[in-house]
Design a protein around this motif. Structure first.
Motif, PDB file in Angstrom:
ATOM      1  N   LEU A 147      18.510 -18.070  -4.014  1.00 29.18           N
ATOM      2  CA  LEU A 147      17.975 -16.872  -4.659  1.00 29.18           C
ATOM      3  C   LEU A 147      17.910 -15.749  -3.625  1.00 29.18           C
ATOM      4  CD1 LEU A 147      16.683 -15.593  -7.198  1.00 29.18           C
ATOM      5  CD2 LEU A 147      14.473 -16.396  -6.339  1.00 29.18           C
ATOM      6  N   TRP A 148      18.497 -14.606  -3.971  1.00 24.42           N
ATOM      7  CA  TRP A 148      18.455 -13.435  -3.100  1.00 24.42           C
ATOM      8  C   TRP A 148      17.680 -12.363  -3.851  1.00 24.42           C
ATOM      9  CZ3 TRP A 148      20.699 -12.245   1.743  1.00 24.42           C
ATOM     10  CH2 TRP A 148      20.676 -10.881   2.090  1.00 24.42           C
ATOM     11  N   VAL A 149      16.581 -11.915  -3.269  1.00 25.96           N
ATOM     12  CA  VAL A 149      15.754 -10.890  -3.891  1.00 25.96           C
ATOM     13  C   VAL A 149      15.856  -9.638  -3.040  1.00 25.96           C
ATOM     14  CG1 VAL A 149      13.436 -10.270  -4.666  1.00 25.96           C
ATOM     15  CG2 VAL A 149      14.190 -12.649  -4.803  1.00 25.96           C
ATOM     16  N   GLU A 150      16.354  -8.560  -3.625  1.00 31.38           N
ATOM     17  CA  GLU A 150      16.544  -7.305  -2.894  1.00 31.38           C
ATOM     18  C   GLU A 150      15.788  -6.194  -3.624  1.00 31.38           C
ATOM     19  OE1 GLU A 150      20.246  -4.458  -1.435  1.00 31.38           O
ATOM     20  OE2 GLU A 150      20.592  -6.570  -1.900  1.00 31.38           O
ATOM     21  N   HIS A 151      15.088  -5.383  -2.849  1.00 31.88           N
ATOM     22  CA  HIS A 151      14.236  -4.364  -3.462  1.00 31.88           C
ATOM     23  C   HIS A 151      14.364  -3.056  -2.682  1.00 31.88           C
ATOM     24  CE1 HIS A 151      11.057  -2.458  -5.499  1.00 31.88           C
ATOM     25  NE2 HIS A 151      10.022  -2.998  -4.910  1.00 31.88           N
ATOM     26  N   HIS A 152      14.632  -1.949  -3.379  1.00 33.84           N
ATOM     27  CA  HIS A 152      14.735  -0.649  -2.721  1.00 33.84           C
ATOM     28  C   HIS A 152      13.703   0.337  -3.263  1.00 33.84           C
ATOM     29  CE1 HIS A 152      18.475  -1.780  -0.730  1.00 33.84           C
ATOM     30  NE2 HIS A 152      18.822  -2.352  -1.873  1.00 33.84           N
ATOM     31  N   GLY A 153      12.812  -0.123  -4.133  1.00 33.03           N
ATOM     32  CA  GLY A 153      11.812   0.751  -4.730  1.00 33.03           C
ATOM     33  C   GLY A 153      10.465   0.608  -4.048  1.00 33.03           C
ATOM     34  N   THR A 154       9.393   0.881  -4.796  1.00 32.57           N
ATOM     35  CA  THR A 154       8.055   0.845  -4.215  1.00 32.57           C
ATOM     36  C   THR A 154       7.183  -0.251  -4.812  1.00 32.57           C
ATOM     37  OG1 THR A 154       7.308   2.459  -5.860  1.00 32.57           O
ATOM     38  CG2 THR A 154       8.073   3.315  -3.737  1.00 32.57           C
ATOM     39  N   GLY A 155       7.650  -0.956  -5.817  1.00 36.45           N
ATOM     40  CA  GLY A 155       6.852  -2.006  -6.455  1.00 36.45           C
ATOM     41  C   GLY A 155       6.888  -3.307  -5.676  1.00 36.45           C
ATOM     42  N   HIS A 156       6.274  -4.349  -6.242  1.00 34.91           N
ATOM     43  CA  HIS A 156       6.218  -5.665  -5.606  1.00 34.91           C
ATOM     44  C   HIS A 156       7.564  -6.387  -5.742  1.00 34.91           C
ATOM     45  CE1 HIS A 156       2.007  -5.089  -5.088  1.00 34.91           C
ATOM     46  NE2 HIS A 156       1.735  -5.111  -6.387  1.00 34.91           N
ATOM     47  N   TYR A 157       7.822  -7.317  -4.821  1.00 34.66           N
ATOM     48  CA  TYR A 157       9.019  -8.150  -4.891  1.00 34.66           C
ATOM     49  C   TYR A 157       8.893  -9.186  -6.014  1.00 34.66           C
ATOM     50  CZ  TYR A 157      11.324  -6.578  -0.637  1.00 34.66           C
ATOM     51  OH  TYR A 157      11.996  -5.834   0.295  1.00 34.66           O
ATOM     52  N   TRP A 166      -2.804 -11.901 -12.644  1.00 37.64           N
ATOM     53  CA  TRP A 166      -1.847 -12.276 -11.609  1.00 37.64           C
ATOM     54  C   TRP A 166      -2.343 -13.512 -10.875  1.00 37.64           C
ATOM     55  CZ3 TRP A 166       0.209  -7.336  -8.725  1.00 37.64           C
ATOM     56  CH2 TRP A 166       0.814  -6.485  -9.665  1.00 37.64           C
ATOM     57  N   LYS A 167      -1.447 -14.445 -10.603  1.00 34.85           N
ATOM     58  CA  LYS A 167      -1.788 -15.649  -9.842  1.00 34.85           C
ATOM     59  C   LYS A 167      -1.413 -15.479  -8.379  1.00 34.85           C
ATOM     60  CE  LYS A 167      -3.242 -17.763 -13.459  1.00 34.85           C
ATOM     61  NZ  LYS A 167      -4.669 -18.011 -13.655  1.00 34.85           N
ATOM     62  N   PHE A 168      -0.176 -14.995  -8.114  1.00 36.12           N
ATOM     63  CA  PHE A 168       0.205 -14.629  -6.762  1.00 36.12           C
ATOM     64  C   PHE A 168       1.287 -13.568  -6.848  1.00 36.12           C
ATOM     65  CE2 PHE A 168       3.515 -17.808  -7.447  1.00 36.12           C
ATOM     66  CZ  PHE A 168       4.614 -17.257  -6.818  1.00 36.12           C
ATOM     67  N   TRP A 169       1.445 -12.815  -5.739  1.00 37.48           N
ATOM     68  CA  TRP A 169       2.475 -11.795  -5.710  1.00 37.48           C
ATOM     69  C   TRP A 169       2.899 -11.533  -4.270  1.00 37.48           C
ATOM     70  CZ3 TRP A 169      -2.607 -11.068  -6.700  1.00 37.48           C
ATOM     71  CH2 TRP A 169      -3.306 -10.145  -5.919  1.00 37.48           C
ATOM     72  N   VAL A 170       4.121 -11.076  -4.133  1.00 38.77           N
ATOM     73  CA  VAL A 170       4.647 -10.681  -2.832  1.00 38.77           C
ATOM     74  C   VAL A 170       4.836  -9.178  -2.898  1.00 38.77           C
ATOM     75  CG1 VAL A 170       6.511 -10.947  -1.149  1.00 38.77           C
ATOM     76  CG2 VAL A 170       5.815 -12.898  -2.569  1.00 38.77           C
ATOM     77  N   ASP A 171       4.116  -8.457  -2.048  1.00 40.72           N
ATOM     78  CA  ASP A 171       4.142  -7.001  -2.143  1.00 40.72           C
ATOM     79  C   ASP A 171       5.369  -6.419  -1.452  1.00 40.72           C
ATOM     80  OD1 ASP A 171       3.607  -6.829   0.611  1.00 40.72           O
ATOM     81  OD2 ASP A 171       1.468  -6.515   0.311  1.00 40.72           O
ATOM     82  N   ASN A 172       5.459  -5.096  -1.450  1.00 41.02           N
ATOM     83  CA  ASN A 172       6.620  -4.386  -0.928  1.00 41.02           C
ATOM     84  C   ASN A 172       6.836  -4.611   0.563  1.00 41.02           C
ATOM     85  OD1 ASN A 172       7.956  -1.682   0.173  1.00 41.02           O
ATOM     86  ND2 ASN A 172       8.591  -1.990  -1.954  1.00 41.02           N
ATOM     87  N   ALA A 173       5.779  -4.940   1.282  1.00 35.40           N
ATOM     88  CA  ALA A 173       5.880  -5.190   2.717  1.00 35.40           C
ATOM     89  C   ALA A 173       6.238  -6.648   3.022  1.00 35.40           C
ATOM     90  CB  ALA A 173       4.570  -4.826   3.411  1.00 35.40           C
ATOM     91  N   GLY A 174       6.313  -7.501   1.985  1.00 38.34           N
ATOM     92  CA  GLY A 174       6.628  -8.911   2.192  1.00 38.34           C
ATOM     93  C   GLY A 174       5.402  -9.788   2.359  1.00 38.34           C
ATOM     94  N   VAL A 175       4.196  -9.215   2.174  1.00 35.48           N
ATOM     95  CA  VAL A 175       2.955  -9.981   2.311  1.00 35.48           C
ATOM     96  C   VAL A 175       2.696 -10.717   1.000  1.00 35.48           C
ATOM     97  CG1 VAL A 175       0.462  -9.840   2.698  1.00 35.48           C
ATOM     98  CG2 VAL A 175       2.022  -8.314   3.945  1.00 35.48           C
ATOM     99  N   THR A 176       2.362 -12.024   1.106  1.00 37.31           N
ATOM    100  CA  THR A 176       2.075 -12.842  -0.070  1.00 37.31           C
ATOM    101  C   THR A 176       0.576 -12.827  -0.338  1.00 37.31           C
ATOM    102  OG1 THR A 176       3.959 -14.270   0.399  1.00 37.31           O
ATOM    103  CG2 THR A 176       2.282 -15.137  -1.074  1.00 37.31           C
ATOM    104  N   HIS A 177       0.213 -12.544  -1.573  1.00 34.17           N
ATOM    105  CA  HIS A 177      -1.191 -12.542  -2.009  1.00 34.17           C
ATOM    106  C   HIS A 177      -1.355 -13.642  -3.054  1.00 34.17           C
ATOM    107  CE1 HIS A 177      -1.730  -8.395  -0.353  1.00 34.17           C
ATOM    108  NE2 HIS A 177      -0.437  -8.324  -0.645  1.00 34.17           N
ATOM    109  N   THR A 178      -2.506 -14.322  -3.016  1.00 30.56           N
ATOM    110  CA  THR A 178      -2.742 -15.385  -3.984  1.00 30.56           C
ATOM    111  C   THR A 178      -4.205 -15.393  -4.381  1.00 30.56           C
ATOM    112  OG1 THR A 178      -2.535 -17.746  -4.428  1.00 30.56           O
ATOM    113  CG2 THR A 178      -3.111 -17.119  -2.181  1.00 30.56           C
ATOM    114  N   LYS A 179      -4.473 -15.839  -5.607  1.00 31.72           N
ATOM    115  CA  LYS A 179      -5.872 -15.952  -6.073  1.00 31.72           C
ATOM    116  C   LYS A 179      -6.506 -17.243  -5.560  1.00 31.72           C
ATOM    117  CE  LYS A 179      -6.221 -12.246  -8.639  1.00 31.72           C
ATOM    118  NZ  LYS A 179      -6.583 -12.134 -10.025  1.00 31.72           N
ATOM    119  N   VAL A 180      -5.736 -18.324  -5.522  1.00 28.95           N
ATOM    120  CA  VAL A 180      -6.229 -19.619  -5.072  1.00 28.95           C
ATOM    121  C   VAL A 180      -5.194 -20.214  -4.144  1.00 28.95           C
ATOM    122  CG1 VAL A 180      -6.936 -21.915  -5.779  1.00 28.95           C
ATOM    123  CG2 VAL A 180      -7.483 -19.963  -7.236  1.00 28.95           C
ATOM    124  N   LEU A 181      -5.619 -20.831  -3.079  1.00 28.31           N
ATOM    125  CA  LEU A 181      -4.712 -21.482  -2.143  1.00 28.31           C
ATOM    126  C   LEU A 181      -5.135 -22.940  -1.996  1.00 28.31           C
ATOM    127  CD1 LEU A 181      -2.386 -21.296  -0.106  1.00 28.31           C
ATOM    128  CD2 LEU A 181      -4.082 -20.680   1.635  1.00 28.31           C
TER     129      LEU A 181
END
Length: 183
Positions: A147-157, A166-181
């Motif tokens: 899987l190749w994920v490419e992003h040129h905008g301002t939203g999340h990956y 939301w359960k988890f997300w990877v933001d525009n800077a590549g930082v992973t956020h999660t509700k539970v780990l």
């Protein structure tokens, strides 16, 4: 040329080969000019009265349509200026509704390339599944990425959601956020 006109409710033309051993074509249309070899126009509604209806009743490897193109342009071009789907496929059997094979290289010539040009909430693909199996399966048997994920905008990956939160997300800077780990 030959012209058939029907002002009643019957067919204007009918072609049939009534010999099961014949491998010939019932209707052959060819042109050496710049116009179309076959043109169909109609006002029928639903698939039962479609402008062009092609059916194959052969159950053993039967094929309803075969399109072959030797040019550098598209083999088929579908266009809808209304609000309906441009392409609607249904598989009532056990086979896939769409099967594509290609030899293109890079994203520019990918076997399946889908582009959405709508800038306000446009979406290129929506996959819906109502089964006990995965919605999507990605597999690569060579050395390339799965899987190749490419992003040129301002939203999340990536955003993983239950539909309400939301359960988890990877933001525009590549930082992973999660509700539970859980580890």
């Amino acid at each position: 040329g030959v012209k058939g006109t029907m002002t009643g409710t019957g067919r204007a033309g009918y072609f049939e080969i009534d010999n099961p051993l014949s491998s010939n074509i019932a209707l052959y249309s060819v042109t050496n000019g710049t116009g179309s070899a076959l043109y169909a126009a109609g006002r029928g509604k639903t698939s039962a009265n479609a402008t062009l209806r092609i059916e194959n009743t052969e159950p053993d490897q039967g094929m309803a349509a075969y399109l072959h193109n030797r040019s550098n342009f598209a083999t088929t071009h579908f266009q809808n200026d209304g609000s309906g789907q441009v392409l609607y496929t249904v598989a009532n059997g056990t086979g896939p509704a769409i099967f594509a094979t290609g030899k293109g290289k890079t994203f520019a010539n990918a076997t399946m390339r889908i582009e959405n040009t709508e800038t306000d909430q446009g979406m290129a693909a929506h996959l819906f599944n109502n089964s006990n199996f995965a919605t999507a399966h990605f597999q690569n048997n060579a050395s390339g990425e799965v899987l190749w994920v490419e992003h040129h905008g301002t939203g999340h990956y990536i955003v993983a959601t239950s539909g309400t939160e939301w359960k988890f997300w990877v933001d525009n800077a590549g930082v992973t956020h999660t509700k539970v780990l859980e580890i």
